[in-house]
Scaffold this motif. Structure first.
Motif, PDB file in Angstrom:
ATOM      1  N   GLY A  27       0.457  81.590   5.760  1.00 11.71           N
ATOM      2  CA  GLY A  27       1.997  81.281   5.876  1.00 11.71           C
ATOM      3  C   GLY A  27       2.011  79.882   5.784  1.00 11.71           C
ATOM      4  O   GLY A  27       1.392  79.160   5.010  1.00 11.71           O
ATOM      5  N   ALA A  28       3.144  79.091   6.477  1.00 12.76           N
ATOM      6  CA  ALA A  28       3.495  77.829   6.262  1.00 12.76           C
ATOM      7  C   ALA A  28       3.296  77.107   7.460  1.00 12.76           C
ATOM      8  O   ALA A  28       3.206  77.383   8.567  1.00 12.76           O
ATOM      9  CB  ALA A  28       5.299  78.026   6.093  1.00 12.76           C
ATOM     10  N   GLN A  29       2.784  76.195   7.038  1.00 14.17           N
ATOM     11  CA  GLN A  29       2.491  74.837   8.038  1.00 14.17           C
ATOM     12  C   GLN A  29       3.233  73.652   7.829  1.00 14.17           C
ATOM     13  O   GLN A  29       3.249  73.252   6.759  1.00 14.17           O
ATOM     14  CB  GLN A  29       0.991  74.414   7.835  1.00 14.17           C
ATOM     15  CG  GLN A  29      -0.210  75.661   8.223  1.00 14.17           C
ATOM     16  CD  GLN A  29       0.136  75.923   9.840  1.00 14.17           C
ATOM     17  OE1 GLN A  29       0.403  75.007  10.681  1.00 14.17           O
ATOM     18  NE2 GLN A  29      -0.004  77.170  10.002  1.00 14.17           N
ATOM     19  N   PRO A  30       3.947  73.161   8.821  1.00 17.33           N
ATOM     20  CA  PRO A  30       4.735  72.088   8.676  1.00 17.33           C
ATOM     21  C   PRO A  30       4.022  70.838   8.242  1.00 17.33           C
ATOM     22  O   PRO A  30       2.910  70.407   9.008  1.00 17.33           O
ATOM     23  CB  PRO A  30       5.655  71.916   9.721  1.00 17.33           C
ATOM     24  CG  PRO A  30       5.055  72.709  10.927  1.00 17.33           C
ATOM     25  CD  PRO A  30       3.936  73.590  10.063  1.00 17.33           C
ATOM     26  N   LEU A  31       4.736  69.871   7.704  1.00 17.30           N
ATOM     27  CA  LEU A  31       4.173  68.378   7.335  1.00 17.30           C
ATOM     28  C   LEU A  31       4.844  67.485   8.478  1.00 17.30           C
ATOM     29  O   LEU A  31       4.297  66.284   8.738  1.00 17.30           O
ATOM     30  CB  LEU A  31       4.410  67.944   6.245  1.00 17.30           C
ATOM     31  CG  LEU A  31       3.619  68.744   4.680  1.00 17.30           C
ATOM     32  CD1 LEU A  31       4.225  68.544   3.523  1.00 17.30           C
ATOM     33  CD2 LEU A  31       2.121  68.508   4.902  1.00 17.30           C
ATOM     34  N   THR A  32       5.764  67.795   9.030  1.00 11.15           N
ATOM     35  CA  THR A  32       6.493  67.177  10.089  1.00 11.15           C
ATOM     36  C   THR A  32       6.674  68.022  11.371  1.00 11.15           C
ATOM     37  O   THR A  32       6.883  69.135  11.413  1.00 11.15           O
ATOM     38  CB  THR A  32       7.983  66.667   9.780  1.00 11.15           C
ATOM     39  OG1 THR A  32       8.604  67.695   8.879  1.00 11.15           O
ATOM     40  CG2 THR A  32       7.777  65.374   8.601  1.00 11.15           C
ATOM     41  N   HIS A  33       6.773  67.255  12.550  1.00 18.69           N
ATOM     42  CA  HIS A  33       6.522  68.017  13.754  1.00 18.69           C
ATOM     43  C   HIS A  33       7.603  67.516  14.923  1.00 18.69           C
ATOM     44  O   HIS A  33       7.406  67.968  16.034  1.00 18.69           O
ATOM     45  CB  HIS A  33       4.994  67.662  14.268  1.00 18.69           C
ATOM     46  CG  HIS A  33       4.103  68.066  13.264  1.00 18.69           C
ATOM     47  ND1 HIS A  33       3.976  69.243  13.050  1.00 18.69           N
ATOM     48  CD2 HIS A  33       3.298  67.269  12.394  1.00 18.69           C
ATOM     49  CE1 HIS A  33       2.634  69.529  12.105  1.00 18.69           C
ATOM     50  NE2 HIS A  33       2.503  68.558  11.814  1.00 18.69           N
ATOM     51  N   THR A  34       8.462  66.814  14.532  1.00 18.26           N
ATOM     52  CA  THR A  34       9.591  66.430  15.560  1.00 18.26           C
ATOM     53  C   THR A  34      10.221  67.810  15.714  1.00 18.26           C
ATOM     54  O   THR A  34      10.466  68.807  15.012  1.00 18.26           O
ATOM     55  CB  THR A  34      10.565  65.570  14.693  1.00 18.26           C
ATOM     56  OG1 THR A  34       9.836  64.195  14.536  1.00 18.26           O
ATOM     57  CG2 THR A  34      11.629  65.082  16.000  1.00 18.26           C
ATOM     58  N   SER A  35      10.590  67.715  17.081  1.00 14.87           N
ATOM     59  CA  SER A  35      11.224  69.178  17.667  1.00 14.87           C
ATOM     60  C   SER A  35      12.383  69.550  17.038  1.00 14.87           C
ATOM     61  O   SER A  35      13.101  68.550  16.540  1.00 14.87           O
ATOM     62  CB  SER A  35      11.494  69.090  19.169  1.00 14.87           C
ATOM     63  OG  SER A  35      11.998  70.074  19.572  1.00 14.87           O
ATOM     64  N   LYS A  36      12.683  70.905  16.577  1.00 15.16           N
ATOM     65  CA  LYS A  36      13.947  71.350  16.132  1.00 15.16           C
ATOM     66  C   LYS A  36      14.779  71.889  17.460  1.00 15.16           C
ATOM     67  O   LYS A  36      15.801  72.258  16.835  1.00 15.16           O
ATOM     68  CB  LYS A  36      13.420  72.325  14.953  1.00 15.16           C
ATOM     69  CG  LYS A  36      12.815  71.542  13.993  1.00 15.16           C
ATOM     70  CD  LYS A  36      12.553  72.855  12.797  1.00 15.16           C
ATOM     71  CE  LYS A  36      11.444  73.496  12.895  1.00 15.16           C
ATOM     72  NZ  LYS A  36      10.843  74.370  11.765  1.00 15.16           N
ATOM     73  N   GLU A  37      14.308  71.881  18.543  1.00 12.93           N
ATOM     74  CA  GLU A  37      15.125  72.106  19.388  1.00 12.93           C
ATOM     75  C   GLU A  37      16.326  71.005  19.676  1.00 12.93           C
ATOM     76  O   GLU A  37      15.894  70.038  19.104  1.00 12.93           O
ATOM     77  CB  GLU A  37      14.276  72.328  20.908  1.00 12.93           C
ATOM     78  CG  GLU A  37      13.430  73.490  20.819  1.00 12.93           C
ATOM     79  CD  GLU A  37      14.144  74.982  20.851  1.00 12.93           C
ATOM     80  OE1 GLU A  37      15.175  74.995  21.230  1.00 12.93           O
ATOM     81  OE2 GLU A  37      13.442  75.357  19.908  1.00 12.93           O
ATOM     82  N   LEU A  38      17.433  71.439  20.200  1.00  6.88           N
ATOM     83  CA  LEU A  38      18.381  70.567  20.232  1.00  6.88           C
ATOM     84  C   LEU A  38      18.056  69.300  21.240  1.00  6.88           C
ATOM     85  O   LEU A  38      17.707  69.394  22.230  1.00  6.88           O
ATOM     86  CB  LEU A  38      19.583  71.060  21.186  1.00  6.88           C
ATOM     87  CG  LEU A  38      20.828  70.358  21.380  1.00  6.88           C
ATOM     88  CD1 LEU A  38      21.578  69.929  20.160  1.00  6.88           C
ATOM     89  CD2 LEU A  38      21.628  71.000  22.311  1.00  6.88           C
ATOM     90  N   ILE A  39      18.263  68.091  20.540  1.00  5.90           N
ATOM     91  CA  ILE A  39      17.992  66.778  21.122  1.00  5.90           C
ATOM     92  C   ILE A  39      19.248  66.097  21.449  1.00  5.90           C
ATOM     93  O   ILE A  39      19.913  65.761  20.712  1.00  5.90           O
ATOM     94  CB  ILE A  39      16.891  65.927  20.065  1.00  5.90           C
ATOM     95  CG1 ILE A  39      15.797  66.677  19.775  1.00  5.90           C
ATOM     96  CG2 ILE A  39      16.733  64.652  20.464  1.00  5.90           C
ATOM     97  CD1 ILE A  39      14.908  65.927  18.644  1.00  5.90           C
ATOM     98  N   GLU A  40      19.320  65.868  22.946  1.00  2.72           N
ATOM     99  CA  GLU A  40      20.444  65.112  23.314  1.00  2.72           C
ATOM    100  C   GLU A  40      19.852  63.863  23.916  1.00  2.72           C
ATOM    101  O   GLU A  40      19.180  63.904  24.537  1.00  2.72           O
ATOM    102  CB  GLU A  40      21.158  65.592  24.286  1.00  2.72           C
ATOM    103  CG  GLU A  40      22.022  67.214  23.798  1.00  2.72           C
ATOM    104  CD  GLU A  40      22.608  67.823  25.124  1.00  2.72           C
ATOM    105  OE1 GLU A  40      23.616  68.488  24.724  1.00  2.72           O
ATOM    106  OE2 GLU A  40      21.825  68.098  26.043  1.00  2.72           O
ATOM    107  N   LEU A  41      20.338  62.641  23.135  1.00  5.64           N
ATOM    108  CA  LEU A  41      19.752  61.125  23.642  1.00  5.64           C
ATOM    109  C   LEU A  41      20.665  60.473  24.527  1.00  5.64           C
ATOM    110  O   LEU A  41      21.895  60.805  24.652  1.00  5.64           O
ATOM    111  CB  LEU A  41      19.463  60.336  22.352  1.00  5.64           C
ATOM    112  CG  LEU A  41      18.803  61.121  20.916  1.00  5.64           C
ATOM    113  CD1 LEU A  41      18.910  60.405  19.826  1.00  5.64           C
ATOM    114  CD2 LEU A  41      17.310  61.010  21.875  1.00  5.64           C
ATOM    115  N   PRO A  42      20.136  59.750  25.363  1.00  5.65           N
ATOM    116  CA  PRO A  42      20.917  58.961  26.308  1.00  5.65           C
ATOM    117  C   PRO A  42      22.110  57.994  25.579  1.00  5.65           C
ATOM    118  O   PRO A  42      21.561  57.548  24.808  1.00  5.65           O
ATOM    119  CB  PRO A  42      20.063  58.238  27.320  1.00  5.65           C
ATOM    120  CG  PRO A  42      18.689  58.230  26.521  1.00  5.65           C
ATOM    121  CD  PRO A  42      18.805  59.449  25.321  1.00  5.65           C
ATOM    122  N   ILE A  43      23.155  57.983  26.157  1.00  6.42           N
ATOM    123  CA  ILE A  43      24.065  57.045  25.775  1.00  6.42           C
ATOM    124  C   ILE A  43      23.550  55.729  26.363  1.00  6.42           C
ATOM    125  O   ILE A  43      23.304  55.454  27.489  1.00  6.42           O
ATOM    126  CB  ILE A  43      25.545  57.265  26.363  1.00  6.42           C
ATOM    127  CG1 ILE A  43      25.977  58.525  26.011  1.00  6.42           C
ATOM    128  CG2 ILE A  43      26.448  56.393  25.866  1.00  6.42           C
ATOM    129  CD1 ILE A  43      27.143  59.126  26.113  1.00  6.42           C
TER     130      ILE A  43
END
Length: 366
Positions: free
Chosen positions: A348-364
């Protein structure tokens, strides 16, 4: 068999006497000689049993150092590379009836110069031989692409950490590109894209002086060049908290990307991969807002063969590398894209980048 051997085998099968490739990435792929010739001619010249490099005189020592077995034809700025090439061919009493060129990259002016040398020869487009070689990555190439992917993850990490109230898109770009240089990166794969809020509704928007506000979405599209190979990734994150409408759209895009990526394996078509993502977005009611192909090849160039798009019946093979990047772009409101580049294995497919694809909410931050 080396790439050069493969090219020469192709020449024999197609009865081509002479190949002329001047795309710097093709030259580098065939010879290992990396260069940025600007307006000057740097070309790989291939015969059935020989190989020449045509280079500016200032580049000749570097070319020899990389490949000591190739014949170097060098020219000074006041000299014509075409005259020197013709002189070398005449000295060898070389006669050609069929010339192979890359019609995708060869300038018309250079084509006319070649015609002046080979007035009685026919010219054929031989770009497919390079495409078919470069599309299947060697193990060492995949290892370099993995490292380039890790550096793209790091660049994104720098970008997300830089977000604060009032910072501009241009400032975030500058911080990313300065910060990643500390890890040995000399250049980006393409102009880094950082777009706030409704600016991201343009798939190829240009970062500007727009200032970041709380609870806005931020689209990052970036990549680096590492050891002659590229990376490319996109994440869309929230600076603050996402509202329900935009969160729902983000989820549709993320699921579309994951469905397509999960489908990839040797034997399926590029078009079916695109369809998996496109169909998911259409079923969610956003089909009209997905306005580009699903993906593109990746390697020495950040955009190379093949296209992953509707109607492309190319069959995916092990060791191919390409992007999977669906998006939804609603003018004056919101834009989201999620992208990983992958390499294909037998499973199958193996990703070359690994940052999460889940919703990321960053602090203000102030």
């Amino acid at each position: 068999m080396t790439a050069l051997n493969n090219v020469q085998h192709y020449m024999k099968s197609e009865h081509i006497d002479f190949l002329f490739f001047d795309d710097p990435l093709t030259v580098a792929y065939l010879t290992g000689f990396e260069s940025d010739p600007h307006e000057r001619v740097t070309a790989a010249i291939i015969f059935e049993d020989a190989f020449w490099l045509l280079v500016p005189a200032m580049e000749a020592p570097s070319a020899r150092a990389v490949n000591g077995h190739v014949r170097i034809i060098s020219y000074k700025d006041e000299e014509s590379p075409w005259d020197l090439l013709k002189e070398a061919l005449d000295t060898d009493a070389f006669v050609s009836k069929k010339i192979g060129i890359d019609e995708d990259s060869l300038l018309v002016s250079r084509y006319h110069s070649l015609q002046g040398i080979f007035s009685d020869a026919s010219f054929v487009n031989s770009v497919s031989i390079i495409q078919n070689l470069r599309v299947l990555k060697q193990p060492y190439e995949i290892e370099i692409l993995k490292e380039a992917g890790d550096l793209a993850d790091k660049a994104l990490e720098i970008g997300m950490a830089s977000l604060k109230n009032g910072i501009t898109e241009e400032e975030v770009v500058a911080l990313i590109e300065y910060g990643i240089k500390k890890y040995g990166v000399k250049e980006m794969s393409f102009p880094t894209m950082v777009l706030f809020g409704d600016h991201a509704a343009s798939p190829h928007g240009t970062p500007g002086k727009r200032q970041l506000k709380p609870n806005e979405w931020v689209l990052f599209d970036l990549g680096v060049v590492y050891n002659g190979y590229t990376s490319d990734m996109t994440r869309t994150v929230v600076y603050g908290k996402a509202d329900e409408e935009t969160k729902e759209i983000y989820t549709v895009v993320k699921e579309a990307q994951e469905k397509a990526q999960a489908l990839v394996k040797p034997g399926i078509s590029a078009a079916s991969t695109d369809h998996a993502a496109r169909n998911h977005i259409e079923k969610a009611g956003y089909g009209q807002y997905f306005t580009h192909r699903l993906g593109h090849g990746l390697g020495k160039s950040v955009h190379e063969f093949p296209d992953i798009a509707p109607g492309v019946e190319l069959i995916i093979e092990e060791s191919m590398c390409f992007s999977i990047e669906p998006g939804i772009y609603i003018e004056d409101f919101y834009g989201v894209r999620v992208e990983d580049c992958i390499y294909v294995t037998e499973d199958g497919a193996q990703p070359l980048t690994h940052t999460s694809k889940e919703l990321i909410e960053l602090p203000i931050k102030d």
